[in-house]
Design a protein around this motif. Structure first.
Motif, PDB file in Angstrom:
ATOM      1  N   GLU A  17      23.607  53.553 -80.502  1.00 29.48           N
ATOM      2  CA  GLU A  17      22.294  52.943 -80.346  1.00 29.48           C
ATOM      3  C   GLU A  17      21.245  53.861 -80.964  1.00 29.48           C
ATOM      4  O   GLU A  17      21.317  55.087 -80.801  1.00 29.48           O
ATOM      5  N   PHE A  18      20.272  53.286 -81.647  1.00 28.63           N
ATOM      6  CA  PHE A  18      19.168  54.056 -82.223  1.00 28.63           C
ATOM      7  C   PHE A  18      18.174  54.389 -81.112  1.00 28.63           C
ATOM      8  O   PHE A  18      17.742  53.503 -80.387  1.00 28.63           O
ATOM      9  N   LEU A  19      17.843  55.665 -80.991  1.00 29.05           N
ATOM     10  CA  LEU A  19      16.861  56.086 -79.986  1.00 29.05           C
ATOM     11  C   LEU A  19      15.585  56.484 -80.701  1.00 29.05           C
ATOM     12  O   LEU A  19      15.614  57.326 -81.596  1.00 29.05           O
ATOM     13  N   GLU A  20      14.488  55.903 -80.287  1.00 33.23           N
ATOM     14  CA  GLU A  20      13.206  56.222 -80.910  1.00 33.23           C
ATOM     15  C   GLU A  20      12.506  57.266 -80.060  1.00 33.23           C
ATOM     16  O   GLU A  20      12.367  57.087 -78.852  1.00 33.23           O
ATOM     17  N   GLY A  21      12.105  58.358 -80.655  1.00 31.10           N
ATOM     18  CA  GLY A  21      11.413  59.378 -79.874  1.00 31.10           C
ATOM     19  C   GLY A  21      11.184  60.609 -80.710  1.00 31.10           C
ATOM     20  O   GLY A  21      11.166  60.547 -81.939  1.00 31.10           O
ATOM     21  N   GLU A  22      11.002  61.725 -80.033  1.00 34.03           N
ATOM     22  CA  GLU A  22      10.765  62.980 -80.734  1.00 34.03           C
ATOM     23  C   GLU A  22      11.898  63.952 -80.384  1.00 34.03           C
ATOM     24  O   GLU A  22      12.331  63.996 -79.235  1.00 34.03           O
ATOM     25  N   GLU A  23      12.345  64.718 -81.381  1.00 33.29           N
ATOM     26  CA  GLU A  23      13.500  65.591 -81.144  1.00 33.29           C
ATOM     27  C   GLU A  23      13.090  66.978 -80.666  1.00 33.29           C
ATOM     28  O   GLU A  23      12.007  67.456 -80.964  1.00 33.29           O
ATOM     29  N   ALA A  24      14.004  67.614 -79.945  1.00 31.04           N
ATOM     30  CA  ALA A  24      13.832  69.026 -79.565  1.00 31.04           C
ATOM     31  C   ALA A  24      15.196  69.683 -79.540  1.00 31.04           C
ATOM     32  O   ALA A  24      16.210  69.013 -79.344  1.00 31.04           O
ATOM     33  N   SER A  25      15.203  70.983 -79.768  1.00 35.31           N
ATOM     34  CA  SER A  25      16.449  71.753 -79.732  1.00 35.31           C
ATOM     35  C   SER A  25      16.384  72.702 -78.558  1.00 35.31           C
ATOM     36  O   SER A  25      15.404  73.444 -78.412  1.00 35.31           O
ATOM     37  N   PHE A  26      17.419  72.671 -77.736  1.00 31.69           N
ATOM     38  CA  PHE A  26      17.427  73.522 -76.545  1.00 31.69           C
ATOM     39  C   PHE A  26      18.695  74.353 -76.552  1.00 31.69           C
ATOM     40  O   PHE A  26      19.798  73.817 -76.564  1.00 31.69           O
ATOM     41  N   LEU A  27      18.526  75.673 -76.580  1.00 31.99           N
ATOM     42  CA  LEU A  27      19.678  76.575 -76.709  1.00 31.99           C
ATOM     43  C   LEU A  27      19.814  77.445 -75.464  1.00 31.99           C
ATOM     44  O   LEU A  27      18.807  77.889 -74.911  1.00 31.99           O
ATOM     45  N   VAL A  28      21.043  77.667 -75.053  1.00 31.75           N
ATOM     46  CA  VAL A  28      21.297  78.589 -73.940  1.00 31.75           C
ATOM     47  C   VAL A  28      22.432  79.538 -74.313  1.00 31.75           C
ATOM     48  O   VAL A  28      23.304  79.189 -75.108  1.00 31.75           O
ATOM     49  N   PHE A  29      22.405  80.716 -73.722  1.00 31.54           N
ATOM     50  CA  PHE A  29      23.599  81.565 -73.707  1.00 31.54           C
ATOM     51  C   PHE A  29      24.426  81.091 -72.528  1.00 31.54           C
ATOM     52  O   PHE A  29      23.869  80.764 -71.473  1.00 31.54           O
ATOM     53  N   SER A  30      25.743  81.075 -72.676  1.00 31.34           N
ATOM     54  CA  SER A  30      26.589  80.776 -71.524  1.00 31.34           C
ATOM     55  C   SER A  30      27.792  81.702 -71.512  1.00 31.34           C
ATOM     56  O   SER A  30      28.419  81.928 -72.549  1.00 31.34           O
TER      57      SER A  30
END
Ligand code: AMP
Ligand code: GLY
Length: 425
Positions: A186-199
């Motif tokens: 499905e196409f999602l309309e919105g704004e992107e963000a990148s979220f990074l964690v150490f694990s």
């Protein structure tokens, strides 16, 4: 400690820059590195995917920690091989790197562990996939299953475009093995963000959110690239959103991977679409982002090597990260023609003048030294110019002012990196 960074892009230069600042780092190598890393580390001419040579080098040189930048060596099992040789390495093992290497695995995983994502179906043949596209209509998103250097995804505005993407994948085999299967979502309309964690396999340590700019032209037009710029912290991810992502995306993913018998150690990167104030996972990456890392790491005050060691040793509990209260804006300078064909070997001028500026850092990507000692272009994405300031607008201005000093034939960059932040500031 002796530390080696595997890779030769902007991300790896940023990693080397931050590692070099650590009191724990005595000697730093980059494999293969670029002209930028050669100033702060010893470049070693071994390709990032030449796992056998990397392991031999690490063993011979008694490397204490290998930090792996790109996804391909991770998906090929570089961390398994290094650990078998008794060498510590930052990054997931092959069975956990599947979280980036197979989109069909990840979609099923997301569903199983109730992590928000777009609705989807998986197909292994052209005809069924085509019928599905025709039943759903456009816009719709077609994704080749395996690694395709960020180029395996088509956001199709029309049914014809989606069917053409399926033809490229199944019939023309444009992505080889990576295209034996597709995910259609499905196409999602919105704004992107990148979220990074150490694990460390159980605990997570979140980094500040960033925003990438994937399409090649201003206003997010044109084909997708590896990333044309980034900024951090991305104000679209406010405190509340950050907590939501930590609880409902990152923690669930780490717990889920452990339950699957694929314990995830390293950096986990969620590519998110934020639609009506709610984040949906578009993809996971098994590594630091590029160019997000170039925006995130200059803001990190903590000793990155300490954190990397705690990650590898399963010991992150109790750690926290300290950040500068500033913004960073990173603009990518690319070779004209990228992401399609482009020329290499163009002499880059002006870098000396930029070095004299405060609050500006240049991370190299596709650069090398030619036989005359000139720094020349050697790839699609060439340089990352990062501006830093407490004020977002100033950080952006510092990056763009510095760019005016740099030149190479057919240099191209987007002039709107960071503009999307303003509506959230
Ligand atoms: P991916 O490699 O899966 O992150 O996809 C690459 C890019 O395609 C993303 O960064 C988005 O810009 C876009 N994209 C992927 N999936 C979707 C989706 N479901 N809806 C809208 N855009 C998407
Ligand atoms: N910036 C996108 C990526 O690292 O995959």
């Amino acid at each position: 400690m002796k530390i080696a960074v595997v890779g030769g892009g902007g991300r790896e230069h940023a990693l080397a820059y931050k590692i070099k600042q650590s009191k724990l780092c005595d000697k730093l190598y980059c494999l293969p590195g670029n002209a930028g890393t050669s100033k702060i580390a010893k470049n070693v001419n071994i390709g990032a995917e030449d796992i056998e040579k990397i392991v031999k080098f690490a063993r011979d040189e008694k490397i204490d920690l290998v930090v792996v930048g790109p996804e391909n060596p991770l998906a090929l099992g570089i961390v398994d091989e290094l650990e078998n040789a008794g060498i510590k390495a930052l990054g997931p093992k092959k069975d956990a790197a599947i979280i980036e290497a197979s989109k069909s695995f990840t979609k099923e995983f997301l569903k199983k562990y109730s992590i928000p994502t777009a609705e989807y179906e998986t197909f292994d043949n052209f005809n069924d996939a085509k019928s599905y596209v025709q039943s759903k209509g456009a816009p719709i998103v077609v994704k080749a299953d395996g690694l395709a250097a960020g180029k395996g995804v088509t956001v199709a505005k029309t049914e014809e475009e989606a069917v053409k993407a399926l033809e490229d994948i199944f019939i023309k085999k444009r992505f080889g093995e990576a295209g034996n299967r597709v995910v259609i979502e499905e196409f999602l309309e919105g704004e992107e963000a990148s979220f990074l964690v150490f694990s460390d396999g159980e605990n997570i340590l979140p980094m500040i959110a960033a925003q990438d700019h994937k399409p090649v032209y201003n206003n997010d037009e044109g084909p997708n690239t590896g990333g044309m710029g980034a900024y951090a912290p991305a104000p679209i991810v406010n405190e509340e959103m950050q907590q939501y992502i930590i609880e409902n995306v990152m923690k669930r993913a780490i717990i889920g991977m452990k339950e699957e018998g694929r314990t995830y150690k390293g950096v986990l990167y969620a590519g998110l679409m934020i639609k009506n104030g709610k984040p949906y996972v578009l993809e996971f990456n098994c590594r630091f982002g590029d160019p997000e890392t170039q925006a995130i790491l200059p803001l990190l005050e903590s000793d990155i090597v300490e954190i990397m060691l705690a990650t590898v040793e399963g010991n992150l509990n109790g750690y926290s990260l300290k950040w500068k209260s500033e913004y960073s804006v990173c603009v990518v300078l690319a070779s004209g023609g990228y992401p399609l064909s482009y020329e290499k070997g163009k002499v880059i001028t002006g870098l000396d003048n930029v070095e004299k500026l405060d609050d500006v850092i240049v991370f190299h990507a596709g650069t090398k030294l030619d036989e005359k000692g000139n720094i020349v272009t050697n790839g699609g994405r060439v340089l990352n110019v990062v501006g830093l300031d407490e004020d977002f607008k100033e950080a952006q201005k510092k990056a763009y002012d510095a760019i005016k000093l740099i030149n190479f034939d057919k240099m191209y960059y987007r002039t709107d990196i960071g503009n999307k932040a303003y509506k959230h500031l």
